[in-house]
Scaffold this active site. Structure first.
Site, short mmCIF file in Angstrom:
data_model
loop_
_atom_site.label_atom_id
_atom_site.label_comp_id
_atom_site.label_asym_id
_atom_site.label_seq_id
_atom_site.Cartn_x
_atom_site.Cartn_y
_atom_site.Cartn_z
N ASP A 192 1.26 -0.99 -0.06
CA ASP A 192 0.19 -0.20 -0.17
C ASP A 192 0.30 1.22 -0.44
OD1 ASP A 192 -1.98 -2.15 0.45
OD2 ASP A 192 -2.82 -0.94 2.04
N GLU A 239 -4.79 -0.56 -1.52
CA GLU A 239 -5.75 -1.08 -1.29
C GLU A 239 -6.47 0.16 -1.56
OE1 GLU A 239 -8.50 0.29 3.08
OE2 GLU A 239 -6.47 -0.23 3.00
N THR A 298 0.35 0.49 6.51
CA THR A 298 1.17 0.88 8.19
C THR A 298 1.10 -0.62 8.72
OG1 THR A 298 -1.45 1.54 8.84
CG2 THR A 298 -0.28 3.06 8.07
N THR A 299 1.86 -0.45 9.34
CA THR A 299 2.92 -1.40 10.02
C THR A 299 1.72 -2.48 11.08
OG1 THR A 299 4.85 0.49 10.20
CG2 THR A 299 4.79 -2.24 11.53
N ASP A 300 0.83 -1.17 11.65
CA ASP A 300 -0.21 -2.09 12.41
C ASP A 300 -1.28 -2.30 12.21
OD1 ASP A 300 -0.14 1.07 12.06
OD2 ASP A 300 -2.05 0.86 13.34
N VAL A 301 -1.45 -1.99 10.93
CA VAL A 301 -3.05 -2.50 9.95
C VAL A 301 -2.62 -3.65 8.72
CG1 VAL A 301 -4.80 -1.41 8.86
CG2 VAL A 301 -3.83 -0.08 10.97
N CYS A 302 -2.81 -2.66 7.73
CA CYS A 302 -2.69 -3.55 6.71
C CYS A 302 -1.40 -4.63 6.77
CB CYS A 302 -2.29 -2.49 5.32
SG CYS A 302 -4.05 -1.61 4.78
N LYS A 324 -6.82 -4.56 -3.35
CA LYS A 324 -7.34 -5.75 -2.56
C LYS A 324 -8.51 -4.37 -1.46
CE LYS A 324 -3.82 -4.51 0.90
NZ LYS A 324 -4.55 -3.52 2.06
#
Length: 247
Positions: free
Chosen positions: A29, A77, A166-170, A137
């Site tokens: 992304d 995304e 982002t590291t914490d999400v996708c 996606k």
């Protein structure tokens, strides 16, 4: 080229199978909506500086992986223009910010997170070459509602080098699902970014728990070293001069 990479909590991949037949680079992304002024992320009231900072280091990896002939996958995304892939909850959530704007609303680069708009596309510095795989996606994980797993399985890929935002999400969602599907994953820590430092740090540390519950973590300089890339290209994990990829 080395058969494994220095990483934590184990040398990656676990079976020393790092080569062009078994391993792929997955860039998550790195789109203008997430990394450029006027994009979706700014309407969510987040600083895009962390995402901008990792572009040169990802570019260094991309150049190295291309030169060695590794398979490369870029993800984006976004949603169909008619919003038929967007749930009402996700639309509500995306507008739950001070601007009141979210997915599908008009921004300087077109409708936010909508396929075909300028903001949906990948930043110029990392733009895919002809023949490189682009995975569109509608959600967080690159494995949900896409052909990524099928494509990797047909190619014989079992090791994934993962970076992006982002590291914490996708990034994390993709890495976790890859792990559940039997892939050995390594997160390139300095080639990933989150909206805040603590979110990035938590996501990184959680990967390494329980002996590497979701995979391993490394840095771009260690990967470049394993690939035999010269010291000048490894300085600060990026080339001395960032050269835009040819479209």
């Amino acid at each position: 080229m080395d058969s494994n990479i220095e990483a934590s909590p184990y040398k990656w991949p676990h079976d020393s199978s790092f080569d062009t037949k078994t391993t792929a680079l997955v860039i998550i992304d790195m789109q203008k909506d997430f990394c450029s002024p006027g994009g979706y992320m700014e309407y969510q009231q987040y600083d895009i500086t962390p995402a901008r900072k990792i572009i040169p280091r990802i570019q260094a990896l991309l150049i190295a992986f291309r030169s060695h002939g590794f398979p490369i996958y870029h993800t984006r995304e976004g949603h169909r223009p008619d919003l038929s892939t967007l749930s009402s909850r996700e639309l509500h959530r995306s507008r739950n910010n001070a601007s009141g704007l979210g997915i599908g609303d008009k921004g300087p680069m077109g409708r936010l997170l909508i396929r075909g708009e300028k903001g949906h596309d990948i930043v110029d510095e990392l733009y895919p070459f002809d023949g490189e795989n682009v995975i569109d996606k509608p959600g967080r994980s690159a494995f949900q509602h896409t052909e990524l797993r099928l494509m990797l399985n047909i190619k014989g890929v079992r090791n994934l080098v993962i970076c992006g935002v982002t590291t914490d999400v996708c990034v994390h969602s993709t890495l976790r699902e890859a792990n559940d599907n039997g892939f050995d994953c390594v997160l390139v820590e300095d080639c990933a970014a989150a909206s805040t430092g603590p979110l990035h740090e938590f996501a990184v540390e959680s990967i390494k728990e329980e002996g590497g519950i979701f995979g391993a973590v490394t840095t771009s300089d260690k990967i470049l070293a394993a690939l035999g890339v010269g010291a000048d290209a490894k300085a600060n994990g990026a080339p001395n001069e960032v050269v835009k990829s040819e479209v």
